[in-house]
Design a protein around this motif. Structure first.
Motif, mmCIF file in Angstrom:
data_model
loop_
_atom_site.group_PDB
_atom_site.id
_atom_site.type_symbol
_atom_site.label_atom_id
_atom_site.label_comp_id
_atom_site.label_asym_id
_atom_site.label_seq_id
_atom_site.Cartn_x
_atom_site.Cartn_y
_atom_site.Cartn_z
ATOM 1 N N PRO A 83 0.815 -1.215 0.000
ATOM 2 C CA PRO A 83 0.000 0.000 0.000
ATOM 3 C C PRO A 83 0.854 1.272 0.000
ATOM 4 O O PRO A 83 2.038 1.257 0.341
ATOM 5 N N GLY A 84 0.206 2.377 -0.401
ATOM 6 C CA GLY A 84 0.780 3.710 -0.259
ATOM 7 C C GLY A 84 -0.119 4.537 0.639
ATOM 8 O O GLY A 84 -1.107 4.027 1.181
ATOM 9 N N ASN A 85 0.190 5.818 0.764
ATOM 10 C CA ASN A 85 -0.570 6.661 1.682
ATOM 11 C C ASN A 85 -1.997 6.902 1.216
ATOM 12 O O ASN A 85 -2.834 7.352 1.995
ATOM 13 N N HIS A 86 -2.322 6.598 -0.046
ATOM 14 C CA HIS A 86 -3.706 6.728 -0.519
ATOM 15 C C HIS A 86 -4.492 5.426 -0.354
ATOM 16 O O HIS A 86 -5.656 5.372 -0.740
ATOM 17 N N ASP A 87 -3.824 4.384 0.148
ATOM 18 C CA ASP A 87 -4.499 3.096 0.336
ATOM 19 C C ASP A 87 -4.983 2.935 1.771
ATOM 20 O O ASP A 87 -4.681 3.744 2.647
ATOM 21 N N ASN A 88 -5.715 1.845 1.982
ATOM 22 C CA ASN A 88 -6.155 1.452 3.327
ATOM 23 C C ASN A 88 -5.832 -0.028 3.477
ATOM 24 O O ASN A 88 -6.229 -0.838 2.636
ATOM 25 N N ILE A 119 12.326 -11.036 -3.324
ATOM 26 C CA ILE A 119 11.700 -9.734 -3.538
ATOM 27 C C ILE A 119 10.940 -9.402 -2.258
ATOM 28 O O ILE A 119 9.980 -10.088 -1.901
ATOM 29 N N VAL A 120 11.402 -8.370 -1.548
ATOM 30 C CA VAL A 120 10.872 -8.051 -0.222
ATOM 31 C C VAL A 120 10.043 -6.770 -0.315
ATOM 32 O O VAL A 120 10.567 -5.712 -0.690
ATOM 33 N N LEU A 121 8.765 -6.876 0.007
ATOM 34 C CA LEU A 121 7.861 -5.725 -0.066
ATOM 35 C C LEU A 121 7.561 -5.231 1.344
ATOM 36 O O LEU A 121 7.054 -5.994 2.177
ATOM 37 N N LEU A 122 7.865 -3.955 1.593
ATOM 38 C CA LEU A 122 7.727 -3.367 2.927
ATOM 39 C C LEU A 122 6.588 -2.357 2.931
ATOM 40 O O LEU A 122 6.573 -1.435 2.108
ATOM 41 N N ASP A 123 5.692 -2.509 3.880
ATOM 42 C CA ASP A 123 4.574 -1.569 4.036
ATOM 43 C C ASP A 123 5.045 -0.410 4.904
ATOM 44 O O ASP A 123 5.260 -0.567 6.106
ATOM 45 N N SER A 124 5.199 0.761 4.294
ATOM 46 C CA SER A 124 5.686 1.946 5.021
ATOM 47 C C SER A 124 4.558 2.891 5.386
ATOM 48 O O SER A 124 4.814 4.022 5.813
#
Ligand SMILES: [Fe+2]
Length: 279
Positions: A83-88, A119-124
């Protein structure tokens, strides 16, 4: 050495609205994503994975995730997303429950083995805020995940860049605890790259001693304002995405990032005739 590099395509900041709505009253983000998917599907060779690095939708609303899923259906390549800051987080987890999240609640972190690479995906994301931060659970998970091997290279993806770009209004909402990420990347030297989104512009630097990039968007770009002379604005610039090519070697390999424009362009034309003479 393999015949072709391992290929990770990265698309970012899709900002999908409900059908018929435009982002910021201007941008047809649905049409932009459809053009982007056409471009991804015709890439030869096919990427091994597509990473979507945040801002999948715009408001966010469940109906926007429904629209996103409809728009993503023609994508012929496996994808993973953060997600990004526009996601929930909760809406995204409900809409896309099959993306391999490491934790059953909270941050949407995941790791995907692609050939010899992790491939490492980090939720920031920070719920309710626009800036980024890796929370304590994510930092612990990243430490353990990177600590699980000392040989496999790892490529990190995250929405918020852990570095300044010079675009002040975006730098104010970048990753605020980037020092923690840098410390873990230096502790685990198999982390070979950190690729972000958020700024909607192709951007290159180094971070914790390795390549660090920002992926452009398929739709609108944050205006390139390096001295704060205008209010926060966007531009319709040539849309694009990134293809990260990973070449194996005796150490942790090499990564080369290609910026791929989206659209119909003239060509390809051969450089030379059948005898090898330049035309
Ligand atoms: Fe965005």
């Amino acid at each position: 050495m393999s015949a072709r590099p391992l290929l990770i395509a990265q698309i970012s900041d899709l900002h999908i609205k409900q059908p018929g709505e435009r982002a910021y009253l201007q941008v047809d983000t649905a049409e932009a994503l459809t053009r982007c998917i056409t471009e991804l599907n015709r890439l030869k060779p096919r990427p091994d994975l597509v990473v979507i690095s945040g801002d999948l939708v715009d408001t966010p609303l469940a109906a926007e995730y429904d629209h996103l899923k409809t728009l993503l259906a023609p994508l012929e390549i496996e994808f993973a997303a953060i997600p990004g800051n526009h996601d929930n987080r909760e809406l995204m987890r409900a809409a896309l429950p099959y993306l391999g999240y490491a934790q059953s609640r909270g941050a949407l972190n995941s790791v995907h083995k692609v050939g010899g690479v992790d491939i490492v995906l980090l939720d920031s994301t920070v719920p309710g805020a626009h800036h980024g931060e890796l929370d304590a659970a994510t930092l612990r998970w990243l430490d353990a995940t990177l600590g699980a091997s000392i040989t496999r290279p790892a490529l990190l993806f995250v929405h918020h860049p852990p570095f300044r770009t010079g675009i002040t209004h975006m730098d104010e909402i970048n990753m605020h605890n980037a020092g923690h990420l840098a410390a873990l990347m230096r502790k685990h030297p198999r982390a070979r790259m950190v690729a972000a989104g958020h700024v909607h512009r192709p951007t290159l630097t180094t971070f914790a001693g390795v390549a660090a990039t920002i992926c452009p968007a398929p739709s609108h770009a944050v205006a390139l304002d390096l001295d704060g002379h205008m209010p926060a604005s966007f531009m319709i610039e040539p849309p694009a995405f990134h293809v990260h090519a990973y070449f194996e070697d005796e150490n942790f390999g090499r990564i080369v990032t290609h910026n791929v424009p989206i659209g119909e362009f003239d060509g390809p034309y051969p450089f030379s005739d059948s005898e090898g003479n330049f035309l």
